[in-house]
Design a protein around this motif. Structure first.
Motif, PDB file in Angstrom:
ATOM      1  N   PHE A   1       0.834  -1.203   0.000  1.00 23.84           N
ATOM      2  CA  PHE A   1       0.000   0.000   0.000  1.00 23.84           C
ATOM      3  C   PHE A   1       0.870   1.255   0.000  1.00 23.84           C
ATOM      4  O   PHE A   1       0.537   2.251  -0.647  1.00 23.84           O
ATOM      5  CB  PHE A   1      -0.931  -0.001   1.214  1.00 23.84           C
ATOM      6  CG  PHE A   1      -1.871   1.169   1.245  1.00 23.84           C
ATOM      7  CD1 PHE A   1      -2.870   1.296   0.294  1.00 23.84           C
ATOM      8  CD2 PHE A   1      -1.749   2.150   2.213  1.00 23.84           C
ATOM      9  CE1 PHE A   1      -3.731   2.385   0.309  1.00 23.84           C
ATOM     10  CE2 PHE A   1      -2.606   3.243   2.240  1.00 23.84           C
ATOM     11  CZ  PHE A   1      -3.599   3.356   1.283  1.00 23.84           C
ATOM     12  N   GLY A   2       1.987   1.216   0.694  1.00 29.63           N
ATOM     13  CA  GLY A   2       2.932   2.330   0.649  1.00 29.63           C
ATOM     14  C   GLY A   2       3.492   2.528  -0.740  1.00 29.63           C
ATOM     15  O   GLY A   2       3.678   3.665  -1.202  1.00 29.63           O
ATOM     16  N   ALA A   3       3.761   1.420  -1.449  1.00 32.02           N
ATOM     17  CA  ALA A   3       4.232   1.518  -2.834  1.00 32.02           C
ATOM     18  C   ALA A   3       3.177   2.170  -3.720  1.00 32.02           C
ATOM     19  O   ALA A   3       3.502   2.973  -4.617  1.00 32.02           O
ATOM     20  CB  ALA A   3       4.579   0.126  -3.366  1.00 32.02           C
ATOM     21  N   ALA A   4       1.910   1.854  -3.474  1.00 33.24           N
ATOM     22  CA  ALA A   4       0.830   2.450  -4.260  1.00 33.24           C
ATOM     23  C   ALA A   4       0.720   3.953  -4.009  1.00 33.24           C
ATOM     24  O   ALA A   4       0.474   4.731  -4.936  1.00 33.24           O
ATOM     25  CB  ALA A   4      -0.497   1.764  -3.925  1.00 33.24           C
ATOM     26  N   ILE A   5       0.903   4.375  -2.756  1.00 34.86           N
ATOM     27  CA  ILE A   5       0.885   5.807  -2.435  1.00 34.86           C
ATOM     28  C   ILE A   5       1.995   6.522  -3.204  1.00 34.86           C
ATOM     29  O   ILE A   5       1.784   7.583  -3.807  1.00 34.86           O
ATOM     30  CB  ILE A   5       1.051   6.031  -0.920  1.00 34.86           C
ATOM     31  CG1 ILE A   5      -0.148   5.453  -0.153  1.00 34.86           C
ATOM     32  CG2 ILE A   5       1.200   7.529  -0.610  1.00 34.86           C
ATOM     33  CD1 ILE A   5       0.020   5.504   1.358  1.00 34.86           C
ATOM     34  N   ALA A   6       3.192   5.928  -3.204  1.00 33.66           N
ATOM     35  CA  ALA A   6       4.329   6.548  -3.888  1.00 33.66           C
ATOM     36  C   ALA A   6       4.088   6.637  -5.387  1.00 33.66           C
ATOM     37  O   ALA A   6       4.367   7.667  -6.021  1.00 33.66           O
ATOM     38  CB  ALA A   6       5.597   5.744  -3.596  1.00 33.66           C
ATOM     39  N   THR A   7       3.569   5.577  -5.988  1.00 28.53           N
ATOM     40  CA  THR A   7       3.318   5.568  -7.429  1.00 28.53           C
ATOM     41  C   THR A   7       2.253   6.585  -7.803  1.00 28.53           C
ATOM     42  O   THR A   7       2.403   7.338  -8.779  1.00 28.53           O
ATOM     43  CB  THR A   7       2.888   4.163  -7.880  1.00 28.53           C
ATOM     44  OG1 THR A   7       3.948   3.240  -7.611  1.00 28.53           O
ATOM     45  CG2 THR A   7       2.570   4.150  -9.365  1.00 28.53           C
TER      46      THR A   7
END
Length: 513
Positions: free
Chosen positions: A397-403
Motif C-alpha cells: 500500500f505504501g508503494a501504491a501511495i508513492a506511485t
C-alpha cells in the motif's frame, strides 16, 4: 471546424486502429498469462516471477540507452542505403555488447543477487532465466525502433503485439502442464523473446539494409548524443514504474506482497491503454502542426484527443474503483483480495495520467525534451524517497501511495509547462460535459446496484456496467458531448474498414444540435 482538423481526426482514427487493436491483443494475452500464473502458483511464486520480469525490463532499458528511439528518429531522414545501414548498424553495435555483458553477469551471479539483494536464495534460478533473456529483449526493442523509423506499423503489431505474447502464453501453458513451476515460467518469458528475436532477424534481413553488403556511414556519435536525454528520461520513467517492485523485494518479508501488488498494478495500468494508443500517432501530428505555426489547431486537437481518452477510460475506472474486490476476486482470485484498496488508489493515479491527455507527447513535439527530462528526474526522486519511507511501514500500500503521488506530480508538471509554453490545456467544455455525464451515470448505476442487487457478483457487475454505459452514452448525447470532430472520427473508421455508419452519424448530428 476547419477542414484541416477534420482530416487530422480521420488520420488519427484510421492510422491508430491497427495499432490499438494490436495493443489490445497484446494486453489481453499478457493479462491472461499473469492470471494463469497467479492462480496456478499463488502470490509467493507469482511475486518471484514479477521480480524477475522487473529486473529484466530495467536492465534492458539501461542497455538500450534510448538508441531504439534514436534509430526511429534518424532512419526516415535518409534515403540512401549507406546511411540507413549506418544508422542501424551503429545502433546495434552500441547496444548489443552491453546487453550481452549485462545478461551474462546476471546469469552468472544470480545466486549472489538473490541472496544479497533480495534475501531469498530461492529466486536464483528465476533471476538466471531472466538474465539470459536480456540480450534477446534488447534485440527485439531495437528492431521495433527500426520498424518505427521505416514508418511501417504492421510489422510492429506482428513482432511486438503478437509474436512475443503468443509464444510466451503457449510456453507458460506448457510449463504448467509439465509441472516446471515458477522456474519454468521464467524460462517461458526468456524463450518467448528468443522466438521473437528470430522473427526480428528475418524482418531485418528482408526489409532493411542492416545485413546487406553495403559500406555503412557510421552514426555512433549522432545516435549517442541524441539518445542520452532519452535514456535519462526512460530511466526515470522506469524508476517510477518499477522501483516499487524492487523495494518491496528488499524491504518486505517474502514475495507475497509483491504478488499482491503486481496483481493489482496491471489492472490499474489498463486505464492507460487508450492514452498510449493515441499517443503513438498523436506526437507526429502535433509536431507537424507546431512546425507550421498552427497553434489554434494544436490546442483544438489536444482537447479533442484528451476528451476521447477520458471518455473511453472513465467507465473502466469507475468499475475498478467502485468494485475493486469483485474485480480482483474474479481475475486473480480471493488470495489477492487484500489489495483491493491498493487497486483503488493506483487507479486514481492512472486516471490522472489519462485526464492530462498526451501532455508528454505534446511537450516532446514542441522540442521540450530537456524539460521533460528534468520533470522525470524530479518525479523519480520523489517516488524513490516515498518508497523508502512508506514501504517498510505499509508494504504494497505504501508503494501504491508513492506511485500515485508520482503520477499526480508528473502530470501536473506537464500540464503547467505545456500551458505556459503554448497555452494548451485539456479542460474544454466538452470534457466538462463528459465528466458530468460520467458522474451522474455512476450515481445511478452504483446506487441502483447497491439498493436492488445487494452483494455484487460478477454477473451483477456486468449488468450494472451495461446499465452505466447506456446512461453514460445517453447523457453525453443529451448534454452535447458529441462534436463535429467526432463525426470525422467515424468517417475515418468508415474509410479504413469499408463500412457504412451513416445512421450513427445522422443520430449524432441530430443530438449534437
Amino acid at each position: 471546424m476547419t477542414e484541416k482538423i477534420n482530416k487530422i481526426s480521420q488520420t488519427l482514427a484510421s492510422s491508430g486502429a491497427i495499432l490499438f487493436a494490436g495493443m489490445i491483443l497484446q494486453l489481453g494475452i499478457n493479462f491472461g498469462s499473469k492470471l494463469l500464473i497467479a492462480r496456478t502458483f499463488g502470490k509467493v511464486d507469482y511475486g518471484g516471477v514479477s521480480l524477475g520480469i522487473t529486473l529484466m525490463t530495467m536492465v534492458t532499458v539501461l542497455t538500450l540507452a534510448g538508441t531504439d528511439t534514436g534509430i526511429g528518429r534518424y532512419l526516415p531522414r535518409f534515403e540512401d542505403d549507406e546511411r540507413r545501414r549506418g544508422v542501424l548498424l551503429s545502433g546495434f553495435q552500441i547496444v548489443l555488447p552491453f546487453a550481452l555483458i549485462a545478461g551474462c553477469l546476471i546469469f552468472l551471479f544470480s545466486s549472489t543477487i538473490a541472496g544479497t539483494v533480495f534475501n531469498d536464495s530461492n529466486l536464483s534460478p528465476i533471476i538466471r532465466a531472466f538474465g539470459f533473456a536480456i540480450p534477446f529483449m534488447a534485440f527485439v526493442k531495437l528492431t521495433i525502433g527500426s520498424v518505427r523509423g521505416l514508418e511501417d506499423s504492421l510489422p510492429k503489431v506482428y513482432l511486438q503485439n503478437i509474436a512475443v505474447p503468443v509464444s510466451r502464453f503457449g510456453m507458460i501453458v506448457g510449463a504448467i502442464l509439465l509441472g516446471l513451476g515458477a522456474v519454468g515460467i521464467a524460462w517461458s518469458y526468456a524463450l518467448s523473446y528468443c522466438t521473437a528475436a528470430m522473427f526480428c532477424l528475418y524482418y531485418l534481413y528482408r526489409r532493411t539494409p542492416l545485413l546487406a553488403d553495403i559500406k555503412p556511414v557510421g552514426m555512433h556519435k549522432e545516435l549517442l548524443v541524441f539518445s542520452a536525454p532519452i535514456m535519462i528520461t526512460a530511466t526515470m520513467n522506469m524508476i517510477l514504474s518499477n522501483i516499487d517492485i524492487f523495494m518491496l523485494g528488499i524491504f518486505s518479508s517474502g514475495t507475497g506482497g509483491i504478488g499482491i501488488y503486481n496483481s493489482v498494478y496491471p489492472i490499474a495500468s489498463m486505464l492507460t491503454v487508450v492514452l498510449t494508443s493515441f499517443g503513438f500517432i498523436f506526437m507526429p501530428v502535433i509536431s507537424k502542426l507546431h512546425s507550421n505555426g498552427n497553434l489554434t489547431e494544436m490546442r483544438r486537437m489536444y482537447q479533442i484527443v484528451s476528451k476521447w481518452v477520458f471518455l473511453a477510460t472513465v467507465p473502466i475506472f469507475l468499475v475498478v474503483v467502485l468494485y475493486p474486490d469483485v474485480v480482483i476476486r474474479n481475475t486473480f482470485g480471493a488470495e489477492y483480495s487484500p489489495g483491493a484498496f491498493t487497486l483503488t488508489l493506483l487507479s486514481i493515479g492512472f486516471l490522472a495520467h489519462a485526464v492530462a491527455g498526451p501532455a508528454g507527447n505534446a511537450l516532446t513535439s514542441i522540442g521540450k525534451t530537456k524539460l521533460i527530462m528534468i520533470d522525470n528526474i524530479s518525479v523519480a526522486f520523489v517516488n524513490v524517497v516515498l518508497n523508502l519511507v512508506l514501504i517498510p511501514k505499509y508494504s504494497y500500500f505504501g508503494a501504491a501511495i508513492a506511485t500515485t503521488a508520482g503520477y499526480l506530480l508528473m502530470n501536473s508538471l506537464y500540464l503547467i509547462q505545456l500551458y505556459r509554453s503554448i497555452g494548451i490545456h485539456p479542460f474544454g467544455r466538452s470534457l466538462f460535459r463528459t465528466t458530468i455525464a460520467a458522474l451522474v451515470a455512476a450515481g445511478f448505476a452504483y446506487g441502483g446496484s447497491w439498493i436492488l442487487l445487494g452483494d455484487i457478483t460478477l454477473v451483477k457487475l456486468i449488468g450494472a456496467f451495461s446499465f452505466f454505459c447506456a446512461i453514460y452514452v445517453l447523457l453525453i448525447l443529451v448534454l452535447g458531448g458529441i462534436e463535429e470532430e467526432e463525426l470525422a472520427l467515424v468517417e475515418g473508421f468508415e474509410n479504413r474498414f469499408d463500412i457504412n455508419l451513416t445512421g450513427a452519424k445522422q443520430l449524432a448530428r441530430r443530438v449534437a444540435k
